[in-house]
Design an enzyme around this catalytic site. Structure first.
Site, PDB file in Angstrom:
ATOM      1  N   LYS A   1      -3.461 -11.548  -6.995  1.00 32.71           N
ATOM      2  CA  LYS A   1      -4.876 -11.787  -6.353  1.00 32.71           C
ATOM      3  C   LYS A   1      -6.164 -10.975  -6.834  1.00 32.71           C
ATOM      4  O   LYS A   1      -5.710  -9.846  -7.391  1.00 32.71           O
ATOM      5  CB  LYS A   1      -4.825 -11.799  -5.052  1.00 32.71           C
ATOM      6  CG  LYS A   1      -4.818 -10.446  -4.278  1.00 32.71           C
ATOM      7  CD  LYS A   1      -5.277 -10.561  -3.101  1.00 32.71           C
ATOM      8  CE  LYS A   1      -5.533  -9.091  -2.542  1.00 32.71           C
ATOM      9  NZ  LYS A   1      -5.719  -8.663  -1.238  1.00 32.71           N
TER      10      LYS A   1
ATOM     11  N   LYS B   1       0.891  -1.099  -0.132  1.00 30.85           N
ATOM     12  CA  LYS B   1       0.038  -0.012  -0.080  1.00 30.85           C
ATOM     13  C   LYS B   1       0.977   1.280  -0.039  1.00 30.85           C
ATOM     14  O   LYS B   1       0.347   2.311  -0.618  1.00 30.85           O
ATOM     15  CB  LYS B   1      -0.921  -0.126   1.232  1.00 30.85           C
ATOM     16  CG  LYS B   1      -2.172  -0.946   0.962  1.00 30.85           C
ATOM     17  CD  LYS B   1      -3.469  -0.553   1.596  1.00 30.85           C
ATOM     18  CE  LYS B   1      -4.633  -1.345   0.997  1.00 30.85           C
ATOM     19  NZ  LYS B   1      -5.945  -1.262   1.899  1.00 30.85           N
TER      20      LYS B   1
ATOM     21  N   LYS C   1     -10.446  -5.690  -5.269  1.00 29.18           N
ATOM     22  CA  LYS C   1     -11.447  -4.799  -5.791  1.00 29.18           C
ATOM     23  C   LYS C   1     -10.911  -3.310  -6.132  1.00 29.18           C
ATOM     24  O   LYS C   1     -11.649  -2.402  -6.731  1.00 29.18           O
ATOM     25  CB  LYS C   1     -12.767  -4.486  -4.715  1.00 29.18           C
ATOM     26  CG  LYS C   1     -11.676  -3.880  -3.254  1.00 29.18           C
ATOM     27  CD  LYS C   1     -12.837  -4.667  -2.181  1.00 29.18           C
ATOM     28  CE  LYS C   1     -12.204  -4.493  -0.875  1.00 29.18           C
ATOM     29  NZ  LYS C   1     -12.934  -5.231   0.377  1.00 29.18           N
TER      30      LYS C   1
HETATM   31  P1  TYM Z   1     -10.151  -7.049   2.984  1.00 28.08           P
HETATM   32  O1  TYM Z   1     -11.442  -6.074   3.178  1.00 28.08           O
HETATM   33  O2  TYM Z   1      -9.149  -6.715   2.149  1.00 28.08           O
HETATM   34  O3  TYM Z   1     -10.853  -8.508   2.532  1.00 28.08           O
HETATM   35  C1  TYM Z   1     -11.740  -9.256   3.298  1.00 28.08           C
HETATM   36  C2  TYM Z   1     -11.611 -10.626   3.360  1.00 28.08           C
HETATM   37  O4  TYM Z   1     -11.884 -11.178   1.909  1.00 28.08           O
HETATM   38  C3  TYM Z   1     -10.255 -12.101   1.730  1.00 28.08           C
HETATM   39  N1  TYM Z   1      -9.952 -11.728   0.280  1.00 28.08           N
HETATM   40  C4  TYM Z   1      -9.698 -12.741  -0.490  1.00 28.08           C
HETATM   41  N2  TYM Z   1      -9.803 -14.210  -0.215  1.00 28.08           N
HETATM   42  C5  TYM Z   1      -9.331 -14.837  -1.409  1.00 28.08           C
HETATM   43  N3  TYM Z   1      -8.943 -14.403  -2.715  1.00 28.08           N
HETATM   44  C6  TYM Z   1      -9.024 -13.032  -2.930  1.00 28.08           C
HETATM   45  N4  TYM Z   1      -8.590 -12.478  -4.125  1.00 28.08           N
HETATM   46  C7  TYM Z   1      -9.323 -12.222  -1.695  1.00 28.08           C
HETATM   47  N5  TYM Z   1      -9.161 -10.789  -1.479  1.00 28.08           N
HETATM   48  C8  TYM Z   1      -9.766 -10.477  -0.416  1.00 28.08           C
HETATM   49  C9  TYM Z   1      -9.270 -11.355   2.750  1.00 28.08           C
HETATM   50  O5  TYM Z   1      -8.340 -12.229   2.930  1.00 28.08           O
HETATM   51  C10 TYM Z   1     -10.431 -11.026   3.918  1.00 28.08           C
HETATM   52  O6  TYM Z   1     -10.523 -12.311   4.650  1.00 28.08           O
HETATM   53  N6  TYM Z   1      -7.613  -6.239   7.194  1.00 28.08           N
HETATM   54  C11 TYM Z   1      -8.670  -6.953   6.581  1.00 28.08           C
HETATM   55  C12 TYM Z   1      -9.933  -6.406   7.240  1.00 28.08           C
HETATM   56  C13 TYM Z   1      -9.825  -6.604   8.742  1.00 28.08           C
HETATM   57  C14 TYM Z   1      -9.835  -7.707   9.430  1.00 28.08           C
HETATM   58  C15 TYM Z   1      -9.912  -7.732  10.844  1.00 28.08           C
HETATM   59  C16 TYM Z   1      -9.819  -9.128   9.143  1.00 28.08           C
HETATM   60  C17 TYM Z   1      -9.957  -5.598   9.607  1.00 28.08           C
HETATM   61  N7  TYM Z   1     -10.042  -6.236  10.879  1.00 28.08           N
HETATM   62  C18 TYM Z   1      -9.998  -8.477  11.858  1.00 28.08           C
HETATM   63  C19 TYM Z   1      -9.874 -10.188  10.123  1.00 28.08           C
HETATM   64  C20 TYM Z   1      -9.905  -9.912  11.440  1.00 28.08           C
HETATM   65  C21 TYM Z   1      -8.928  -6.655   5.171  1.00 28.08           C
HETATM   66  O7  TYM Z   1      -8.356  -5.573   4.662  1.00 28.08           O
HETATM   67  O8  TYM Z   1      -9.589  -7.554   4.408  1.00 28.08           O
END
Ligand code: TYM
Length: 339
Positions: free
Chosen positions: A205, A123, A208
């Site tokens: 990967k 990032k 969005k």
């Molecule tokens: P975020 O918002 O980027 O993604 C949410 C969830 O989706 C999963 N994910 C994917 N899984 C498979 N293939 C992909 N291409 C893919 N893209 C995203 C992510 O692994 C995630 O599980 N930091 C976290 C949000 C967060 C969080 C937390 C997660 C904030 N606090 C506490 C767990 C526990 C994030 O940015 O996820």
């Protein structure tokens, strides 16, 4: 009596926590890597899920658009099947204990640990004009999210594994210095779908924030758009639908098809034996569109009644605060704050 998160009713059930950022439209990667499991776990676990809006402002957001995205993400999670009668679903910033505990945990997180996070490095590279302190301390806030609810398991995609490991380190460190307060959480990463890849560059990967809209399926893409994006998906110069090294594009489509239909890779190879990539891609597109059709219908229903939605997110925040405030009070007492 205060609302509670299933505590007296089912104390033996393991607690789950996970969250998702409301930054733009959610993708098929989010759905297969995380949300589908979130829904499936509701019956067996005491689940707490959150829209991580505090995390999202580590990247500059336009306020009106941001407000809309938070609401849409909340509605979309409900539409995916996160039933607020069975579990808890809340907006992170409505529970101020997250920011409060994050500070305490940031004071128990090492600079070197944060500097090693690949998401921070990525990032900082993609937002070189805004490498803010929040982007750096992001994992301390993520640890606070999880630890406030004493979660045993955290369903996530593979890309969040490193953050989860740091959450464990922070919990262990705090417990070691101040005495046992936090449950040390375990990651729950699905065997299939943990890393859904871009449709345009299967080495990356699915995300969005990808500038190329053909690279991802948004959960609200209309069926014809889904089918078209699949048709354009990058594969290879062969014709045989089979899982093999070097066939990243096809491997990715087979994984997606498997997650959506429940068929295993061998069954998929047999189904498309001799039929070529064109037919296969069309079938994957149709299957995804079919899976998302009811989600999209429910999303429109939830969004058409904002009053009802507001009532739900207010109640849910109250429910979450009950548990979060108790954990925070315990942690603050251990640290030595005058209460
Ligand atoms: P975020 O918002 O980027 O993604 C949410 C969830 O989706 C999963 N994910 C994917 N899984 C498979 N293939 C992909 N291409 C893919 N893209 C995203 C992510 O692994 C995630 O599980 N930091 C976290 C949000 C967060 C969080 C937390 C997660 C904030 N606090 C506490 C767990 C526990 C994030 O940015 O996820």
């Amino acid at each position: 009596m205060q609302p509670q998160i299933n505590e007296p009713a089912a104390p033996e059930r393991k607690r789950i926590f996970s969250a998702i950022q409301p930054s733009g439209m959610l993708t098929l990667g989010n759905y297969l890597g995380a949300l589908k499991n979130w829904k499936d776990m509701l019956d067996d676990y005491d689940c707490v899920y959150s829209v991580a809006d505090l995390h999202a402002i580590t990247v500059r957001q336009e306020p009106a658009k941001f407000r809309r995205q938070v609401l849409e993400t909340f509605a979309l999670l409900m539409a995916v099947g996160i039933d607020t009668e069975k579990g808890t679903l809340f907006i992170q910033s409505s529970v101020p204990e997250h920011a409060q505990l994050a500070w305490i945990l940031a004071c128990n997180t090492q600079f070197g640990e944060l500097a090693r996070m690949t998401q921070f490095k990525d990032k900082s590279a993609s937002h070189a004009d805004n490498i803010n302190a929040g982007l750096f301390t992001y994992p301390s806030l993520q640890a606070a999210d999880i630890l406030l609810y004493n979660a045993h398991l955290v369903p996530i995609g593979a890309d969040q594994k490193q953050h989860l490991e740091l959450s464990r380190t922070i919990a262990e460190r705090f417990n070691h210095f101040y005495g046992p307060v936090f449950t040390v959480p375990e990651p729950y990463i699905p065997k299939m779908g943990a890393k859904v890849m871009s449709l345009q560059d299967p080495a990356k990967k699915m995300s969005k924030s990808d500038a190329n809209q053909n690279a991802y399926i948004a959960l609200l893409d209309p069926p014809e758009v889904i089918v078209r994006k699949l048709k354009r998906a990058v594969t290879d110069s062969e014709t045989e639908v089979r899982c093999a090294e070097g066939k990243d594009g096809i491997n990715n489509l087979m994984t997606i098809y498997s997650c959506v239909t429940g068929k295993n890779l061998k069954e998929i190879e047999a189904e498309f034996d001799g039929r070529g990539y064109g037919e296969f891609k069309a079938a994957v597109g149709e299957a995804i569109a079919e899976e998302l059709r009811p989600v999209q219908r429910r999303f429109s229903e939830y969004m058409s009644d904002k009053g009802a939605l507001e009532k739900i997110y207010r109640e849910q925040a109250e429910k979450a605060r009950y548990t979060a405030s108790r954990t925070l009070a315990k942690a603050m007492k251990k640290v030595g704050f005058i209460r």
